[in-house]
Write an enzyme that holds these catalytic residues in place. Structure first.
Site, PDB file in Angstrom:
ATOM      1  N   ASP A  44     -19.811 -34.593  33.600  1.00 37.89           N
ATOM      2  CA  ASP A  44     -18.886 -33.486  33.342  1.00 37.89           C
ATOM      3  C   ASP A  44     -17.947 -33.884  32.212  1.00 37.89           C
ATOM      4  OD1 ASP A  44     -17.405 -30.900  34.706  1.00 37.89           O
ATOM      5  OD2 ASP A  44     -15.947 -32.334  33.918  1.00 37.89           O
ATOM      6  N   TYR A  49     -11.797 -33.283  26.046  1.00 44.84           N
ATOM      7  CA  TYR A  49     -11.721 -34.702  26.428  1.00 44.84           C
ATOM      8  C   TYR A  49     -11.952 -35.622  25.228  1.00 44.84           C
ATOM      9  CZ  TYR A  49     -12.423 -32.842  31.191  1.00 44.84           C
ATOM     10  OH  TYR A  49     -12.327 -32.124  32.361  1.00 44.84           O
ATOM     11  N   LYS A  74     -17.188 -27.929  28.188  1.00 45.64           N
ATOM     12  CA  LYS A  74     -16.227 -26.825  28.328  1.00 45.64           C
ATOM     13  C   LYS A  74     -15.654 -26.424  26.974  1.00 45.64           C
ATOM     14  CE  LYS A  74     -14.977 -29.101  32.657  1.00 45.64           C
ATOM     15  NZ  LYS A  74     -14.972 -30.546  32.432  1.00 45.64           N
ATOM     16  N   HIS A 107     -12.724 -23.328  29.640  1.00 41.81           N
ATOM     17  CA  HIS A 107     -11.931 -24.399  30.253  1.00 41.81           C
ATOM     18  C   HIS A 107     -10.655 -23.883  30.915  1.00 41.81           C
ATOM     19  CE1 HIS A 107     -11.216 -29.014  29.774  1.00 41.81           C
ATOM     20  NE2 HIS A 107     -10.712 -28.591  30.895  1.00 41.81           N
TER      21      HIS A 107
END
Ligand SMILES: NC(=O)c1ccc[n+]([C@@H]2O[C@H](COP(=O)([O-])OP(=O)(O)OC[C@H]3O[C@@H](n4cnc5c(N)ncnc54)[C@H](OP(=O)(O)O)[C@@H]3O)[C@@H](O)[C@H]2O)c1
Length: 284
Positions: A44, A49, A74, A107
């Site tokens: 994930d 990120y 996302k 997201h």
């Protein structure tokens, strides 16, 4: 591994590795390779990120077949529009070095989510994404989104752990055939969760760790979850949760430590603005 079947027929593993804050190129790549090779079937990640490229390199390097793993990414808020989603998905595919992404989600419920969804629906139909979903949607937002879109989200990711159990939110998703995915199953270690007395007692009774009890509890609720660990021993521990079962009494007892709540965007104007500004600084 156990799987759930999403509302479009796609099978999704019930357990995967969350990789938020895994950004050191060498350490993170090695950890993700180790996870894939020890049998983690799902990763994930997210554009926000800042490590989709690391995940991509790890997938290339690991001794696993693409079709045997499930990759989630996302779309960030700064790309939340039709054109932005096009750009965001292309960037994710490029960084991940993949021809398709298994699950791609909005997201946050912020910005032009309808425009973004329209593009993701097209990309889904073209086979660039196997399932599309949402993240941090409240019950009401989820119902609205289902009502005014052609394709229903396959999943909704929400924060869920023994302190924020989200039973009502789960019931609302189950009733609409939307799969709940629990992010931050360990509350990121906050609130002394690993030392919680009831969870410790249950762990001792099953000869397992508190982390394993938490994951097992989510799996038995039919919730998909994505614990993060960068440490191969803890990763292996978190994967070893398919050889025991919590009793009905354990499941009932755990309800007593629910504090309610869980991550939700603030309604208050100043607080909401603060979050938007903070995220803009952090993620663009
Ligand atoms: N969609 C969203 O809005 C959203 C938001 C937040 C997070 N997420 C996703 O959810 C994933 C997990 O959330 P998170 O990373 O915030 O927190 P988490 O998974 O709840 O907790 C991670 C923390 O627990 C430690 N840990 C892991 N396994 C352990 C074990 N067996 N025993 C003791 N400690 C253990 C980790 O340390 P070590 O790494 O040192 O093992 C780390 O400090 C993220 O990586 C991300 O993919 C999604």
């Amino acid at each position: 591994m156990e799987f759930v079947t999403l509302n479009n027929g796609v099978k999704m593993p019930k357990l995967g590795l969350g990789v938020m804050q895994m950004t050191d190129p060498v350490e993170a790549e090695n950890a993700i390779v180790a996870a894939l090779e020890m049998g983690y079937p799902m990763i994930d990640t997210a554009a926000a990120y800042g490590n989709e490229d690391i995940v991509g390199r790890a997938i290339k390097r690991a001794n696993v077949k693409r079709e045997d793993i499930f990759v989630t990414s996302k779309l960030w808020v700064s790309d939340m529009s039709y054109e932005g989603a096009k750009r965001g998905l292309e960037s994710s595919l490029d960084k991940l070095q993949l021809d398709y992404i298994d699950l791609y989600v909005l997201h946050q419920p912020i910005g032009d989510i309808y425009g973004a969804w329209r593009y993701l629906t097209e990309a889904y139909k073209e086979g660039k994404i196997r399932a599309i979903g949402v993240d941090n949607f409240t019950q009401a937002k989820l119902v609205e989104f289902i009502k005014f879109n052609e394709v229903k989200p396959a999943v909704n990711l929400i924060q869920a752990n023994p302190y924020h159990q989200r039973h009502e939110d789960q019931a609302a998703m189950v009733a609409r055939d939307v799969q709940m995915v629990a992010w931050q199953p360990f509350s990121a270690g906050d609130g002394n969760l690993f030392e919680q007395p009831l969870l410790k007692e249950i762990a001792v009774a099953h000869n397992k760790t508190v982390a394993q009890v938490i994951l097992r509890w989510l799996l038995q609720r039919d919730v998909v979850t994505i614990p993060k660990s960068i440490n191969p021993e803890r990763m292996a521990q978190n994967l070893a949760v398919f050889d025991f079962e919590l009793t009905a009494e354990d499941m009932e007892a755990i309800k007593s430590i629910d504090q309610g709540g869980g991550f939700a965007l603030p309604d208050n104007a100043d607080n909401f603005e603060r979050i938007l500004n903070m995220w803009e600084q952090m993620f663009g």
